[in-house]
Motif scaffolding. Sequence first.
Motif, PDB file in Angstrom:
ATOM      1  N   GLN A 430       0.849  -1.420   0.104  1.00  0.00           N
ATOM      2  CA  GLN A 430       0.079  -0.118   0.087  1.00  0.00           C
ATOM      3  C   GLN A 430       0.893   1.354  -0.052  1.00  0.00           C
ATOM      4  OE1 GLN A 430      -2.857   0.172   3.082  1.00  0.00           O
ATOM      5  NE2 GLN A 430      -3.706   1.915   2.481  1.00  0.00           N
ATOM      6  N   VAL A 431       1.907   1.289   0.670  1.00  0.00           N
ATOM      7  CA  VAL A 431       2.883   2.487   0.617  1.00  0.00           C
ATOM      8  C   VAL A 431       3.339   2.716  -0.642  1.00  0.00           C
ATOM      9  CG1 VAL A 431       5.121   3.394   1.868  1.00  0.00           C
ATOM     10  CG2 VAL A 431       3.396   2.112   3.137  1.00  0.00           C
ATOM     11  N   PHE A 432       4.018   1.583  -1.284  1.00  0.00           N
ATOM     12  CA  PHE A 432       4.351   1.761  -2.784  1.00  0.00           C
ATOM     13  C   PHE A 432       3.218   2.122  -3.734  1.00  0.00           C
ATOM     14  CE2 PHE A 432       7.767  -1.933  -1.980  1.00  0.00           C
ATOM     15  CZ  PHE A 432       8.381  -1.133  -1.215  1.00  0.00           C
ATOM     16  N   PHE A 433       2.151   1.645  -3.506  1.00  0.00           N
ATOM     17  CA  PHE A 433       1.059   2.367  -4.498  1.00  0.00           C
ATOM     18  C   PHE A 433       0.865   3.825  -4.011  1.00  0.00           C
ATOM     19  CE2 PHE A 433      -0.756  -2.066  -5.341  1.00  0.00           C
ATOM     20  CZ  PHE A 433      -0.908  -1.844  -6.593  1.00  0.00           C
ATOM     21  N   ASN A 434       0.806   4.145  -2.831  1.00  0.00           N
ATOM     22  CA  ASN A 434       0.486   5.615  -2.733  1.00  0.00           C
ATOM     23  C   ASN A 434       1.554   6.233  -2.928  1.00  0.00           C
ATOM     24  OD1 ASN A 434      -2.061   4.805  -1.226  1.00  0.00           O
ATOM     25  ND2 ASN A 434      -0.889   4.869   0.930  1.00  0.00           N
ATOM     26  N   LEU A 435       2.769   6.133  -3.112  1.00  0.00           N
ATOM     27  CA  LEU A 435       3.850   6.879  -3.452  1.00  0.00           C
ATOM     28  C   LEU A 435       3.807   7.018  -4.841  1.00  0.00           C
ATOM     29  CD1 LEU A 435       6.665   6.052  -0.653  1.00  0.00           C
ATOM     30  CD2 LEU A 435       5.405   7.770  -0.809  1.00  0.00           C
ATOM     31  N   ILE A 436       3.572   6.105  -5.579  1.00  0.00           N
ATOM     32  CA  ILE A 436       3.657   6.035  -6.943  1.00  0.00           C
ATOM     33  C   ILE A 436       2.333   6.740  -7.520  1.00  0.00           C
ATOM     34  CG2 ILE A 436       3.440   4.548  -9.062  1.00  0.00           C
ATOM     35  CD1 ILE A 436       5.063   2.799  -7.659  1.00  0.00           C
ATOM     36  N   LEU A 437       1.286   6.652  -6.933  1.00  0.00           N
ATOM     37  CA  LEU A 437       0.183   7.436  -7.639  1.00  0.00           C
ATOM     38  C   LEU A 437       0.045   8.698  -7.010  1.00  0.00           C
ATOM     39  CD1 LEU A 437      -2.588   4.546  -6.506  1.00  0.00           C
ATOM     40  CD2 LEU A 437      -1.665   5.224  -8.887  1.00  0.00           C
ATOM     41  N   ASN A 438       0.811   9.058  -5.990  1.00  0.00           N
ATOM     42  CA  ASN A 438       0.986  10.574  -5.608  1.00  0.00           C
ATOM     43  C   ASN A 438       1.783  11.219  -6.620  1.00  0.00           C
ATOM     44  OD1 ASN A 438      -0.099  11.116  -3.484  1.00  0.00           O
ATOM     45  ND2 ASN A 438       1.457  10.988  -2.003  1.00  0.00           N
ATOM     46  N   ALA A 439       2.514  10.705  -7.317  1.00  0.00           N
ATOM     47  CA  ALA A 439       3.656  11.165  -8.536  1.00  0.00           C
ATOM     48  C   ALA A 439       2.396  11.161  -9.746  1.00  0.00           C
ATOM     49  CB  ALA A 439       4.587  10.084  -8.820  1.00  0.00           C
ATOM     50  N   PHE A 440       1.835  10.016 -10.113  1.00  0.00           N
ATOM     51  CA  PHE A 440       0.868  10.028 -11.059  1.00  0.00           C
ATOM     52  C   PHE A 440      -0.001  11.201 -11.012  1.00  0.00           C
ATOM     53  CE2 PHE A 440      -3.188   8.680 -12.761  1.00  0.00           C
ATOM     54  CZ  PHE A 440      -2.864   8.414 -14.026  1.00  0.00           C
ATOM     55  N   ASP A 441      -0.507  11.486  -9.804  1.00  0.00           N
ATOM     56  CA  ASP A 441      -1.612  12.655  -9.532  1.00  0.00           C
ATOM     57  C   ASP A 441      -0.975  14.206  -9.845  1.00  0.00           C
ATOM     58  OD1 ASP A 441      -3.515  10.893  -8.999  1.00  0.00           O
ATOM     59  OD2 ASP A 441      -3.338  11.060  -6.885  1.00  0.00           O
ATOM     60  N   VAL A 442       0.146  14.348  -9.551  1.00  0.00           N
ATOM     61  CA  VAL A 442       0.994  15.518  -9.782  1.00  0.00           C
ATOM     62  C   VAL A 442       1.536  15.893 -11.068  1.00  0.00           C
ATOM     63  CG1 VAL A 442       1.325  15.734  -7.403  1.00  0.00           C
ATOM     64  CG2 VAL A 442       2.911  14.912  -8.700  1.00  0.00           C
ATOM     65  N   MET A 443       1.250  14.808 -12.010  1.00  0.00           N
ATOM     66  CA  MET A 443       1.790  14.995 -13.455  1.00  0.00           C
ATOM     67  C   MET A 443       0.818  14.633 -14.393  1.00  0.00           C
ATOM     68  SD  MET A 443       5.679  13.651 -13.238  1.00  0.00           S
ATOM     69  CE  MET A 443       5.399  12.055 -12.171  1.00  0.00           C
ATOM     70  N   PRO A 444      -0.318  15.344 -14.521  1.00  0.00           N
ATOM     71  CA  PRO A 444      -1.636  15.146 -15.375  1.00  0.00           C
ATOM     72  C   PRO A 444      -1.009  15.236 -16.808  1.00  0.00           C
ATOM     73  CG  PRO A 444      -1.618  17.272 -14.366  1.00  0.00           C
ATOM     74  CD  PRO A 444      -0.580  16.599 -13.577  1.00  0.00           C
ATOM     75  N   GLY A 445       0.165  16.013 -17.123  1.00  0.00           N
ATOM     76  CA  GLY A 445       0.546  16.255 -18.636  1.00  0.00           C
ATOM     77  C   GLY A 445       1.847  15.432 -18.785  1.00  0.00           C
ATOM     78  N   GLY A 446       2.150  14.450 -18.002  1.00  0.00           N
ATOM     79  CA  GLY A 446       3.126  13.525 -18.211  1.00  0.00           C
ATOM     80  C   GLY A 446       4.298  14.218 -17.457  1.00  0.00           C
ATOM     81  N   GLY A 447       5.232  13.155 -17.334  1.00  0.00           N
ATOM     82  CA  GLY A 447       6.632  13.657 -16.876  1.00  0.00           C
ATOM     83  C   GLY A 447       7.341  12.245 -16.687  1.00  0.00           C
ATOM     84  N   SER A 448       8.083  12.418 -15.468  1.00  0.00           N
ATOM     85  CA  SER A 448       9.218  11.307 -15.317  1.00  0.00           C
ATOM     86  C   SER A 448       9.092  10.983 -13.735  1.00  0.00           C
ATOM     87  CB  SER A 448      10.519  11.654 -15.540  1.00  0.00           C
ATOM     88  OG  SER A 448      11.049  12.530 -14.801  1.00  0.00           O
ATOM     89  N   LEU A 449       9.291   9.707 -13.291  1.00  0.00           N
ATOM     90  CA  LEU A 449       9.329   9.246 -12.058  1.00  0.00           C
ATOM     91  C   LEU A 449      10.946   8.414 -11.964  1.00  0.00           C
ATOM     92  CD1 LEU A 449       8.324   8.464  -9.179  1.00  0.00           C
ATOM     93  CD2 LEU A 449       6.922   6.886 -10.000  1.00  0.00           C
ATOM     94  N   SER A 450      11.189   8.610 -11.013  1.00  0.00           N
ATOM     95  CA  SER A 450      12.896   7.810 -10.778  1.00  0.00           C
ATOM     96  C   SER A 450      12.545   7.214  -9.675  1.00  0.00           C
ATOM     97  CB  SER A 450      13.927   8.934 -10.812  1.00  0.00           C
ATOM     98  OG  SER A 450      15.127   7.979 -10.393  1.00  0.00           O
ATOM     99  N   ILE A 451      12.864   5.726  -9.560  1.00  0.00           N
ATOM    100  CA  ILE A 451      12.844   5.076  -8.451  1.00  0.00           C
ATOM    101  C   ILE A 451      14.233   4.536  -8.116  1.00  0.00           C
ATOM    102  CG2 ILE A 451      11.738   2.994  -7.021  1.00  0.00           C
ATOM    103  CD1 ILE A 451       9.442   3.759  -8.894  1.00  0.00           C
ATOM    104  N   ARG A 452      15.014   4.673  -6.955  1.00  0.00           N
ATOM    105  CA  ARG A 452      16.222   4.289  -6.699  1.00  0.00           C
ATOM    106  C   ARG A 452      16.102   3.365  -5.256  1.00  0.00           C
ATOM    107  NH1 ARG A 452      16.634   9.427  -8.447  1.00  0.00           N
ATOM    108  NH2 ARG A 452      16.819  10.104  -5.958  1.00  0.00           N
ATOM    109  N   ALA A 453      16.927   2.409  -5.123  1.00  0.00           N
ATOM    110  CA  ALA A 453      16.806   1.454  -4.047  1.00  0.00           C
ATOM    111  C   ALA A 453      18.264   0.944  -3.811  1.00  0.00           C
ATOM    112  CB  ALA A 453      15.854   0.353  -4.297  1.00  0.00           C
TER     113      ALA A 453
END
Length: 531
Positions: A430-453
């Motif tokens: 659920q935490v992973f979903f929330n953080l990814i969907l947060n990024a999805f919501d703030v970029m309605p016109g597209g963009g990029s999401l970088s995930i580092r582990a």
Amino acid sequence: MEPTSVFVVDDEPGIALLCTRVLKRAGYEALSETNPRAAIEYLGHNRVDLLLVDIRMPEVDGFDVISRAKRSQPDIAVLVMTGFGTVETAIRAQRQGVDGLLLKPFERGDELVSAVEQALTDNRRKRDSARAQALRPLFDATEKLFSETDTKKLYPLIVNTICEHLQCTNAAYYQIEPGKTSLIAGRGNVLPVDEAGFGSRLLSRVDSDGNPIIVNATGPGEEDAQSLLADLKLGAAILIPITRSTPSAVRVILFAARDAGVTPFRGADLELFHILANQSLVALENARLYADLRAYVRKVEESQQALLRSEKMAAAGRLTASIAHEVNNPLQSVQNCLHLAGREDVPAEKRREYFDLARAELERLMKTMQRMLDFYRPGSTKMERVDVLELLKHVLSLTSQQMGQRHIEVTTDLPDSLPSIFAVNSQVQQVFFNLILNAFDVMPGGGSLSIRAQSLGNGVEIQFEDSGPGIPEEVRNNIFEPFFSTKDGGTGLGLTVSYNIVTAHGGTLDLVKGNGDGACFRLFLPSGDAT
């Protein structure tokens, strides 16, 4: 420095005179007496460093003179002279604590001086040894005193420690204040503190002089003090003044006394008592500072409790207002839609549209309420070993279609493997979903999401950084609060639920500075322990 005093006792005037002359030439302060009874009287009123005494004398034996001298002056050095050097004489001399034996007649004066010097040296060594033996138990006494932080218990503890280490049955703790002397704690027979009595005057004098004193009921000393000890059935007493560094400058006098007929105090006892007094002073100051600290901590705790109660009330008010706002808006929309759908003059197609709008608002309301339940009741609590890397890839796979439709490019920097963690699988997902969907919501016109582990210390660190507009500086401290959102139509519960889950797992979720202008969230989850 005053010269060392030697008292010569010999019934032969010639020998007594010879010894006196030889010792004076050697730099000693020498005095002689041929009458042993007069010598005993002199020793009872005058202090000397060394007693040089003949063993065989008429009327009074030399050993009797030694015994009387030791009774009034326990630390006196003793050198005996005898013309009959037998084994029995040596044994008896040793039993009486004699420091040296000189055979008569001695042919040269340097033999006498050498014997006196050796007797004084041996006496000093014996006193040093006694002092060292007395100091060993002080470590235990100091630890006991310092471990007590309650002054009410510390006062009697000091008195009992004095009695134990000075081998006496009488001790007291007196407190001196302007115009008043008080007995704070006592044991056995102690000095009375009535204003008219000599005991109070003696305590005041010791306090004024600032120097410790030893009082013996017999021997050299002040008659009034000796009389007071005799009335109290005491044989010897020590009084030591100490000053407490309190704002009121309260002074303290410690008192120790032995019963009549018991061995009087020695110089080593005074030194031991002085050390005990200083340790008692430090213990008292520690107790006072600890009491001040306790009072301060109590005030801080009371202030914190008051602030906590105030914050709870404020939080409850904010929460109530937020819930009312989040629930009221969709309810009003539903009410308006149902009202319009119920009008007969509205076309059937429009009525269906209003019903659809009401259904959509009800679904949004149910979603909000479900997220509220997740916040206060985060779901299953079954802990198990979780492969973080596999779980993250699974969530990315589920969200890949949504991200692609909005033209959001997802880039990952993931190692081949990460340590597993002990956690609740569904909650971490659920935490992973929330953080990814947060990024999805703030970029309605597209963009990029970088995930580092990466593996970090005893856990796993994952960063989610988007290329959106970022979070304004003035609201960064509020992003994890319930119902706070920077998105239009957002519930403000996603980050709050995530933060609650991560904290429950012993991890951290922070907003950190990323490589660009967007938001960057750093998630750390510890490995945990299955045991």
